[in-house]
Scaffold this motif. Structure first.
Motif, mmCIF file in Angstrom:
data_model
loop_
_atom_site.group_PDB
_atom_site.id
_atom_site.type_symbol
_atom_site.label_atom_id
_atom_site.label_comp_id
_atom_site.label_asym_id
_atom_site.label_seq_id
_atom_site.Cartn_x
_atom_site.Cartn_y
_atom_site.Cartn_z
ATOM 1 N N PHE A 55 18.682 -22.388 -20.303
ATOM 2 C CA PHE A 55 19.707 -21.644 -21.046
ATOM 3 C C PHE A 55 19.554 -20.164 -20.686
ATOM 4 O O PHE A 55 19.096 -19.362 -21.500
ATOM 5 C CB PHE A 55 19.540 -21.846 -22.556
ATOM 6 C CG PHE A 55 19.775 -23.253 -23.033
ATOM 7 C CD1 PHE A 55 21.019 -23.657 -23.478
ATOM 8 C CD2 PHE A 55 18.736 -24.182 -23.045
ATOM 9 C CE1 PHE A 55 21.235 -24.957 -23.932
ATOM 10 C CE2 PHE A 55 18.940 -25.480 -23.496
ATOM 11 C CZ PHE A 55 20.196 -25.874 -23.930
ATOM 12 N N PRO A 56 19.886 -19.803 -19.440
ATOM 13 C CA PRO A 56 19.617 -18.429 -19.013
ATOM 14 C C PRO A 56 20.444 -17.400 -19.780
ATOM 15 O O PRO A 56 21.609 -17.635 -20.102
ATOM 16 C CB PRO A 56 19.979 -18.433 -17.527
ATOM 17 C CG PRO A 56 20.847 -19.634 -17.327
ATOM 18 C CD PRO A 56 20.511 -20.619 -18.392
ATOM 19 N N LYS A 57 19.823 -16.282 -20.104
ATOM 20 C CA LYS A 57 20.537 -15.178 -20.764
ATOM 21 C C LYS A 57 21.637 -14.691 -19.817
ATOM 22 O O LYS A 57 21.445 -14.633 -18.611
ATOM 23 C CB LYS A 57 19.576 -14.018 -21.070
ATOM 24 C CG LYS A 57 18.445 -14.372 -22.039
ATOM 25 C CD LYS A 57 18.874 -14.147 -23.470
ATOM 26 C CE LYS A 57 17.849 -14.660 -24.465
ATOM 27 N NZ LYS A 57 16.589 -13.924 -24.473
ATOM 28 N N GLY A 58 22.788 -14.379 -20.398
ATOM 29 C CA GLY A 58 23.901 -13.883 -19.586
ATOM 30 C C GLY A 58 24.827 -14.980 -19.090
ATOM 31 O O GLY A 58 25.923 -14.704 -18.602
ATOM 32 N N HIS A 88 25.155 -13.576 -28.500
ATOM 33 C CA HIS A 88 23.782 -13.130 -28.788
ATOM 34 C C HIS A 88 22.916 -13.239 -27.526
ATOM 35 O O HIS A 88 21.982 -12.458 -27.333
ATOM 36 C CB HIS A 88 23.201 -13.994 -29.916
ATOM 37 C CG HIS A 88 21.794 -13.656 -30.294
ATOM 38 N ND1 HIS A 88 21.452 -12.465 -30.898
ATOM 39 C CD2 HIS A 88 20.634 -14.363 -30.140
ATOM 40 C CE1 HIS A 88 20.139 -12.442 -31.110
ATOM 41 N NE2 HIS A 88 19.621 -13.583 -30.655
ATOM 42 N N ARG A 89 23.256 -14.204 -26.682
ATOM 43 C CA ARG A 89 22.498 -14.404 -25.431
ATOM 44 C C ARG A 89 23.205 -13.732 -24.242
ATOM 45 O O ARG A 89 22.984 -14.101 -23.087
ATOM 46 C CB ARG A 89 22.308 -15.906 -25.178
ATOM 47 C CG ARG A 89 21.509 -16.593 -26.278
ATOM 48 C CD ARG A 89 21.319 -18.075 -26.027
ATOM 49 N NE ARG A 89 20.446 -18.337 -24.888
ATOM 50 C CZ ARG A 89 19.118 -18.327 -24.945
ATOM 51 N NH1 ARG A 89 18.503 -18.089 -26.089
ATOM 52 N NH2 ARG A 89 18.403 -18.570 -23.855
ATOM 53 N N HIS A 132 34.092 -19.957 -13.783
ATOM 54 C CA HIS A 132 33.711 -19.063 -14.884
ATOM 55 C C HIS A 132 32.198 -18.933 -15.098
ATOM 56 O O HIS A 132 31.765 -18.325 -16.073
ATOM 57 C CB HIS A 132 34.349 -19.555 -16.198
ATOM 58 C CG HIS A 132 35.818 -19.286 -16.279
ATOM 59 N ND1 HIS A 132 36.356 -18.020 -16.138
ATOM 60 C CD2 HIS A 132 36.872 -20.121 -16.492
ATOM 61 C CE1 HIS A 132 37.675 -18.092 -16.263
ATOM 62 N NE2 HIS A 132 38.017 -19.360 -16.471
ATOM 63 N N ASP A 133 31.386 -19.536 -14.226
ATOM 64 C CA ASP A 133 29.927 -19.446 -14.342
ATOM 65 C C ASP A 133 29.429 -19.947 -15.702
ATOM 66 O O ASP A 133 28.619 -19.307 -16.358
ATOM 67 C CB ASP A 133 29.457 -18.000 -14.095
ATOM 68 C CG ASP A 133 27.953 -17.913 -13.864
ATOM 69 O OD1 ASP A 133 27.390 -18.887 -13.319
ATOM 70 O OD2 ASP A 133 27.332 -16.910 -14.253
ATOM 71 N N VAL A 134 29.952 -21.100 -16.111
ATOM 72 C CA VAL A 134 29.503 -21.724 -17.359
ATOM 73 C C VAL A 134 28.266 -22.568 -17.048
ATOM 74 O O VAL A 134 28.337 -23.520 -16.272
ATOM 75 C CB VAL A 134 30.615 -22.607 -17.983
ATOM 76 C CG1 VAL A 134 30.086 -23.347 -19.210
ATOM 77 C CG2 VAL A 134 31.822 -21.753 -18.367
ATOM 78 N N LYS A 135 27.130 -22.191 -17.639
ATOM 79 C CA LYS A 135 25.887 -22.938 -17.402
ATOM 80 C C LYS A 135 25.410 -23.697 -18.638
ATOM 81 O O LYS A 135 24.612 -24.624 -18.553
ATOM 82 C CB LYS A 135 24.774 -21.980 -16.962
ATOM 83 C CG LYS A 135 24.910 -21.444 -15.546
ATOM 84 C CD LYS A 135 23.641 -20.673 -15.168
ATOM 85 C CE LYS A 135 23.579 -20.403 -13.669
ATOM 86 N NZ LYS A 135 24.643 -19.499 -13.225
#
Length: 377
Positions: free
Chosen positions: A131-134, A158-159, A204-207
């Protein structure tokens, strides 16, 4: 060896004693806030007159909450909602979160910042690797009347991420099921899944994502039909919740849908148990070695759960034994001194990460199970 046979270590016993002390102290503070004339809510200040004891004098520990009558569903059905707002929070913007209304008039809970705090605490439990920040998020679950959409969106923000939300109306789902319109139900589910795939394949870089078990499964299958997978569209962390979480489903999800445990597949899934009253209970990490058992631990001291006897709701069952889930909410916004959930399960022992009781095998309470509608989500 069963949970009953395993004594907890001396270290965990010490941590559990310290956690209990913290819970007792927090209970005292919370009760004083909700029953003091200058900070309490109109509801609890009025209720105080009916009680056969004085909360300000007679509540000295968490166990003393048993002096209160059980918190009733009906108190939350209908308004005025302002009677729940503590005087100590006067002038602050207030949210209202409602349940899905599967059993009549929806229950309403007023909230100011509790949903933010709950999910910030939950954020601390998420492994950064998956769950990388950003990273951006997808929210695929019931929105509409619930707090979930706003809470997941806050978690993403928050992240340092941005949240893409699918609007799934749980009340429409319940209506479709009750009318037996299964074809419409299937189309509505497809409509939601199509929107999710559009977002996941639009660059959209959804991880990370939130999804309920049924929707995660449908999403995985729909991606497979298109010749791709959750991994290939970039998902590395899945936060999920819902009564459909069973060891069988978890095994299927990890082994079939995700392609193995996180170290092999690169996708980490964390189950949760939560609701509008409590917030979010985290799961003990799930492993194949433990038979994919899911054990939930409430976010003490802000909320606590007990597994209690079916015959006496003030009697906690033994470790490993079955009972009904009893919930306590202890924040300065909302006070619930014992609410009987529509769920049952087994009592789990404290462990180092959450040194207090947990609950596993959560499923609809057997006396109510036939009346519970879960639907597509």
């Amino acid at each position: 060896m069963s949970a009953v046979d395993k004594p907890i270590s001396e270290q965990v016993a010490k941590q559990a004693a310290a956690a209990r002390d913290q819970l007792n102290e927090h209970t005292l503070k919370t009760v004083h806030w909700h029953f003091s004339d200058d900070t309490g809510s109109p509801f609890w200040l009025e209720k105080k007159r009916e009680l056969k004891f004085d909360p300000l004098k007679d509540v000295k520990s968490f166990d003393d909450l048993k002096k209160f009558p059980l918190f009733e569903d009906e108190w939350l059905r209908g308004g005025p909602i302002r009677r729940w707002v503590p005087k100590g929070h006067a002038g602050k913007p207030v949210y209202v979160f409602e349940t899905g209304g599967t059993t009549g008039v929806p229950k309403s809970r007023m909230v100011i910042e509790d949903h933010w705090k709950d999910y910030e605490l939950f954020s601390n439990t998420l492994p950064e690797k998956y769950f990388p920040k950003g990273a951006n998020w997808l929210m695929l679950g019931p929105s509409g009347p619930r707090r979930l959409r706003l809470a997941v969106e806050h978690l993403a923000q928050h992240r340092d991420g941005i949240c893409f939300c699918i609007d799934l109306d749980p009340r429409w789902v319940v209506k479709l099921i009750k009318k037996g319109w299964m074809e419409h139900l299937e189309e509505y589910k497809k409509h939601c899944i199509d929107q999710a795939i559009t977002i996941l394949t639009a660059g959209h870089d959804v991880k990370c994502m939130f999804g309920t078990p049924k929707l995660i499964e449908s999403l995985g299958e729909a991606l497979e039909e298109r010749g791709t997978s959750l991994q290939e569209v970039g998902i590395t962390g899945i936060f999920s919740g819902g009564t459909e979480f069973t060891p069988q489903w978890t095994r299927f999800c990890v082994e079939e849908l995700l392609g193995g445990p996180p170290e092999e597949s690169g996708v980490y899934m964390t189950p949760t148990y939560g609701n509008t009253l409590m917030g979010l209970a985290c799961s003990k990490p799930i492993t194949a070695a433990d038979g994919y058992k899911i054990s939930y631990y409430a976010p003490q001291p802000r909320a606590a759960t007990e597994v209690v006897s079916f015959d006496d709701y003030n009697q906690v069952v033994g470790i490993g034994e079955t009972g009904r889930v009893k919930l306590y909410t202890l924040t300065d916004e909302f006070f619930v001194p014992g609410f009987m959930e529509r769920d049952e399960g087994e009592r789990e022992a404290p462990f180092d990460l959450y040194p207090w009781d947990g609950v596993s095998g959560v499923r609809p309470f057997h006396e109510l199970a036939s009346a519970t509608t879960v639907g597509v989500y």
